[in-house]
Design an enzyme around this catalytic site. Structure first.
Site, PDB file in Angstrom:
ATOM      1  N   LYS A 111       0.807  -1.229   0.000  1.00  0.00           N
ATOM      2  CA  LYS A 111       0.000   0.000   0.000  1.00  0.00           C
ATOM      3  C   LYS A 111       0.835   1.272   0.000  1.00  0.00           C
ATOM      4  CE  LYS A 111      -4.345  -1.943   1.235  1.00  0.00           C
ATOM      5  NZ  LYS A 111      -5.653  -1.843   1.787  1.00  0.00           N
ATOM      6  N   LYS A 193      -5.028 -10.245  -5.454  1.00  0.00           N
ATOM      7  CA  LYS A 193      -6.326 -10.392  -4.789  1.00  0.00           C
ATOM      8  C   LYS A 193      -7.328  -9.325  -5.247  1.00  0.00           C
ATOM      9  CE  LYS A 193      -6.441  -7.738  -0.492  1.00  0.00           C
ATOM     10  NZ  LYS A 193      -7.770  -7.271  -0.179  1.00  0.00           N
ATOM     11  N   LYS A 196     -10.962  -3.566  -3.160  1.00  0.00           N
ATOM     12  CA  LYS A 196     -11.884  -2.450  -3.397  1.00  0.00           C
ATOM     13  C   LYS A 196     -11.134  -1.181  -3.772  1.00  0.00           C
ATOM     14  CE  LYS A 196     -13.286  -2.521   1.373  1.00  0.00           C
ATOM     15  NZ  LYS A 196     -12.244  -2.187   2.353  1.00  0.00           N
TER      16      LYS A 196
HETATM   17  P1  ATP Z   1      -8.909  -3.757  -0.041  1.00  0.00           P
HETATM   18  O1  ATP Z   1      -9.895  -4.577  -0.780  1.00  0.00           O
HETATM   19  O2  ATP Z   1      -9.036  -2.288  -0.306  1.00  0.00           O
HETATM   20  O3  ATP Z   1      -7.510  -4.255  -0.211  1.00  0.00           O
HETATM   21  P2  ATP Z   1      -8.740  -4.637   2.637  1.00  0.00           P
HETATM   22  O4  ATP Z   1      -8.477  -6.070   2.426  1.00  0.00           O
HETATM   23  O5  ATP Z   1      -7.569  -3.823   3.005  1.00  0.00           O
HETATM   24  O6  ATP Z   1      -9.411  -3.940   1.418  1.00  0.00           O
HETATM   25  P3  ATP Z   1     -11.115  -4.828   4.377  1.00  0.00           P
HETATM   26  O7  ATP Z   1     -12.172  -4.406   3.463  1.00  0.00           O
HETATM   27  O8  ATP Z   1     -11.159  -4.241   5.720  1.00  0.00           O
HETATM   28  O9  ATP Z   1      -9.720  -4.421   3.836  1.00  0.00           O
HETATM   29  O10 ATP Z   1     -11.146  -6.380   4.482  1.00  0.00           O
HETATM   30  C1  ATP Z   1     -12.203  -7.006   5.148  1.00  0.00           C
HETATM   31  C2  ATP Z   1     -12.022  -8.489   5.168  1.00  0.00           C
HETATM   32  O11 ATP Z   1     -12.137  -9.007   3.844  1.00  0.00           O
HETATM   33  C3  ATP Z   1     -10.644  -8.941   5.683  1.00  0.00           C
HETATM   34  O12 ATP Z   1     -10.820 -10.075   6.506  1.00  0.00           O
HETATM   35  C4  ATP Z   1      -9.897  -9.302   4.434  1.00  0.00           C
HETATM   36  O13 ATP Z   1      -8.915 -10.290   4.667  1.00  0.00           O
HETATM   37  C5  ATP Z   1     -11.023  -9.847   3.578  1.00  0.00           C
HETATM   38  N1  ATP Z   1     -10.696  -9.744   2.159  1.00  0.00           N
HETATM   39  C6  ATP Z   1     -10.319  -8.627   1.496  1.00  0.00           C
HETATM   40  N2  ATP Z   1     -10.096  -8.902   0.200  1.00  0.00           N
HETATM   41  C7  ATP Z   1     -10.344 -10.230   0.044  1.00  0.00           C
HETATM   42  C8  ATP Z   1     -10.287 -11.127  -1.072  1.00  0.00           C
HETATM   43  N3  ATP Z   1      -9.925 -10.689  -2.276  1.00  0.00           N
HETATM   44  N4  ATP Z   1     -10.623 -12.415  -0.872  1.00  0.00           N
HETATM   45  C9  ATP Z   1     -10.990 -12.859   0.351  1.00  0.00           C
HETATM   46  N5  ATP Z   1     -11.048 -12.074   1.444  1.00  0.00           N
HETATM   47  C10 ATP Z   1     -10.732 -10.782   1.300  1.00  0.00           C
END
Ligand code: ATP
Ligand code: LTN
Length: 327
Positions: A111, A193, A196
């Site tokens: 990040k 992965k 968002k």
């Molecule tokens: P970003 O999608 O912006 O990278 P993030 O992973 O930093 O977001 P959160 O939205 O807070 O943050 O994640 C919420 C939950 O969803 C966490 O447990 C994370 O591990 C899970 N998660 C995020 N992306 C994935 C994915 N692609 N597949 C499965 N689980 C996910």
């Protein structure tokens, strides 16, 4: 019966990866354990947020939890910033965590890449606040997606070090990561992965995507040039789509292979898009319904925060005593 705790950031529209990686496992655990789930608004501000949007996204995250079936009667639901003990413990743990271990966190490396000196201190320190979130509640199990495993391991290390220095205080938490679905891949880049914060909206299926967006995104999802619908880790694009299909229809990979025997990628993608539309439709209806009743949402958060505050303050009293600041 152990304590289960998880959280997500109100930092944008949630996607199917968040749902399958975290929310669904929480729903399964909700039945047998004492549960805590919250919205980490102070984690979200580690990157710039528009205050007006942040407020909406906090309510949206709560509406998603409730629409998914997280039940405020069984689970304590709250907003992180309502419990100041999280940031208080975060500070104390800052003095236990080392620069070296934080520098090894891959999420920070990803990040902060290309952001130079502008990257916030908060983004670097983010895992320590997460450790505080977890340790404050004597958590046993932390259901998260694969990307968060390293942060839960860091939490264990910080807890162990604190316990050695000040005497046993914290329970050591374990990450709970499902075998399939803990790392849903980006539709446009199946080697990374689903995220968002991805620039291209074709990377993800948002929980609020409408029929035509779902169809377009799935039909244009990157797959290799194979023909048969067979689960193979070496075909990451197809394997990812099959994983999503398997989780939302509860079919095994063998059943999916049989279903599409003699058919091609186009047929499979059409069917997957349809299954996603059917899966998301009731969830979307419920999300919109919850969002209409802001007072009810605020009431739920308030009640949850009273319960959480009680536990958090009891724990903080012990911690302040252990480190020697209670006179
Ligand atoms: P970003 O999608 O912006 O990278 P993030 O992973 O930093 O977001 P959160 O939205 O807070 O943050 O994640 C919420 C939950 O969803 C966490 O447990 C994370 O591990 C899970 N998660 C995020 N992306 C994935 C994915 N692609 N597949 C499965 N689980 C996910
Ligand atoms: N860093 C997590 C969100 C998070 C969390 C937590 C998850 C903050 N505190 C405590 C589990 C337990 C993420 O998903 N980005």
């Amino acid at each position: 019966m152990g304590r289960v705790l998880s959280a997500l950031q109100p930092s944008g529209f949630l996607h199917i990866g968040n749902y399958l990686g975290m929310i669904e496992p929480v729903l399964i655990l909700q039945e047998q354990h004492e549960n805590f789930i919250f919205i980490v608004d102070y984690h979200a501000i580690t990157v710039p947020q528009d205050p007006k949007k942040l407020r909406e996204q906090i309510l949206f995250a709560l509406a998603v939890y409730l629409a998914s079936g997280i039940d405020p009667q069984k689970t304590t639901i709250f907003q992180q910033s309502a419990i100041p003990q999280h940031t208080e413990l975060g500070w104390i743990l800052n003095c236990v965590a080392s620069m070296g271990e934080l520098e090894r966190m891959t999420q920070f490396k990803d990040k902060s890449r290309n952001k130079g000196e502008q990257v916030s201190v908060g983004l670097f320190d983010y895992p320590v606040l997460m450790a505080a979130d977890i340790l404050l509640y004597d958590t046993n199990i932390v259901p998260v997606g694969e990307d968060q495993k390293q942060h839960v391991e860091l939490t264990r290390n910080i807890a162990q070090r604190f316990n050695q220095r000040f005497g046993t205080t914290f329970t050591l938490p374990k990450p709970e990561i499902r075998t399939h679905g803990a790392r849903i891949m980006g539709l446009d880049h199946p080697e990374k992965k689903m995220s968002k914060s991805a620039e291209n909206p074709k990377n993800y299926i948002s929980l609020l995507d409408d029929e035509s967006a779902i169809q377009q995104k799935i039909m244009s999802a990157v797959t290799d040039s194979g023909k048969e619908i067979i689960y193979d880790q070496n075909s990451p694009g197809l394997a990812n789509l099959m994983t999503i299909y398997s989780l939302i229809t509860q079919k095994t990979f063998e059943q999916i292979q049989e279903e599409f025997e003699g058919k091609g990628y186009g047929d499979f993608k059409k069917q997957l898009a349809q299954a996603l539309i059917i899966f998301l439709h009731p969830l979307q209806e419920k999300i919109h319904l919850y969002l209409k009743n802001e007072d009810e949402l605020k009431r739920i958060l308030h009640e949850g925060s009273l319960r959480a505050q009680d536990i958090a303050e009891k724990k903080m009293k012990q911690i302040r005593k252990k480190i020697g600041v209670t006179l």
